[in-house]
Design an enzyme around this catalytic site. Sequence first.
Site, PDB file in Angstrom:
ATOM      1  N   GLN A 135       0.845  -1.194   0.000  1.00 16.48           N
ATOM      2  CA  GLN A 135       0.000   0.000   0.000  1.00 16.48           C
ATOM      3  C   GLN A 135       0.882   1.246   0.000  1.00 16.48           C
ATOM      4  OE1 GLN A 135      -2.363   1.533   3.369  1.00 16.48           O
ATOM      5  NE2 GLN A 135      -4.171   1.041   2.143  1.00 16.48           N
ATOM      6  N   TYR A 139      -5.614  10.597   4.536  1.00 19.43           N
ATOM      7  CA  TYR A 139      -4.209  10.837   4.196  1.00 19.43           C
ATOM      8  C   TYR A 139      -4.130  11.712   2.941  1.00 19.43           C
ATOM      9  CZ  TYR A 139      -3.354   7.632   7.976  1.00 19.43           C
ATOM     10  OH  TYR A 139      -3.341   7.060   9.223  1.00 19.43           O
ATOM     11  N   GLY A 162      -9.216  -7.336   8.360  1.00 15.45           N
ATOM     12  CA  GLY A 162      -8.037  -6.769   9.000  1.00 15.45           C
ATOM     13  C   GLY A 162      -7.746  -7.378  10.346  1.00 15.45           C
ATOM     14  N   ARG A 163      -8.294  -6.779  11.397  1.00 13.52           N
ATOM     15  CA  ARG A 163      -7.915  -7.135  12.767  1.00 13.52           C
ATOM     16  C   ARG A 163      -7.982  -8.629  13.082  1.00 13.52           C
ATOM     17  NH1 ARG A 163     -11.810  -2.600  15.068  1.00 13.52           N
ATOM     18  NH2 ARG A 163     -12.808  -3.228  13.127  1.00 13.52           N
TER      19      ARG A 163
END
Length: 369
Positions: A100, A174, A316-317
């Site tokens: 990424q 971002y 994800g987690r």
Amino acid sequence: MTKLFTPLHVGRMELANRIAMAPMTRYRASDNHVPLPIMKDYYAQRASVPGTLLITEATTISARAGGYANAPGIYNDAQIAAWKEVTDAVHAKGSYIYVQLWAVGRPANPQLLQAEGGYDLVSSSATAVSADAPTPRALSETEIYAWIADYAQAARNAVAAGFDGVEIHAANGYLIDQFTQDICNTRTDAWGGSVQGRARFALEVSRAVVEAVGADRTGIRFSPWSTFQGMRMKDPKPQFEYLAVQTAKLGLAYVHLVESRIAGGADVDATDRLDFFLRAYGKASPVIFAGGYDAESAVRAVDVEYADYDAIVGIGRPFISNPDLPFRVQNGIPFVPYDRATFYVPKDPKGYTDYAFSAEFQKAIEAAA
């Protein structure tokens, strides 16, 4: 029979399942932003179910694009060499890995930017992330083109490091998102002032990366509904519909969308849907959907909710504490709970590489040996 475990062609990859490991910042790089050996172990563990796509943590495209301690970069030879160890380990397991590509912008630590090269805190505009945060400097047009070139060079570096492709990080507040959304971007030049102007940075970065490494090695991530880091314009639909239409023309490997129920690393109550983006994007490529999925909701996503699309579920987690996660989903094995306290401990193997594979997975590996 769920589609979750049927093959899917994505870019240059032939995935064996439709579960991807979503990108997660973990701060396990060195103080010089070089991936540590434990990062190789971490990704190799999560590549153990062959044919799985992993997306790395956010990785800075240049030193000036950083400002987070112990986050990895992909802009110098030491970083490229260390990442090559990671990609080789993932490929040895029969899986795939995208990096990424990340530029932080206004949430960066200004003291760290100064210490690491005298870099300024920058953004699309002189708009702080919050009332008590430092105000960034707006990038000049000349600088914008230089940062676009940084993305392209980082993509070339990624291919040199053995990555199967790159994901452009255009989400979560971002730098690219700071150009995209009018809650941050107050420019009146060609890089703001309208839906088209605000979308320009994301699209120019995408075109530069495609030119550098090919559309079939390029993905992009958007979070239209996220409130993380001061984001969420009043009505994101026109802005992201335009981005969907324009991105579809690029023929990317995939587009990656964050559901409204996730804001950064936190779960939130939200019901805003991604249908508007999908209608505009059409079926230009597979789509990764990320946002608090578990085994049951992952099946529902590919078989029901997004059945009309080549859907991949980004998890994800739970992948942190379940390195054999696709195997667990396929075989109905419960997830091991993760320990949030270990998510962001710099350089620490605890809560990073010490989660066990299921006994059933270990038996399956032994039987196949």
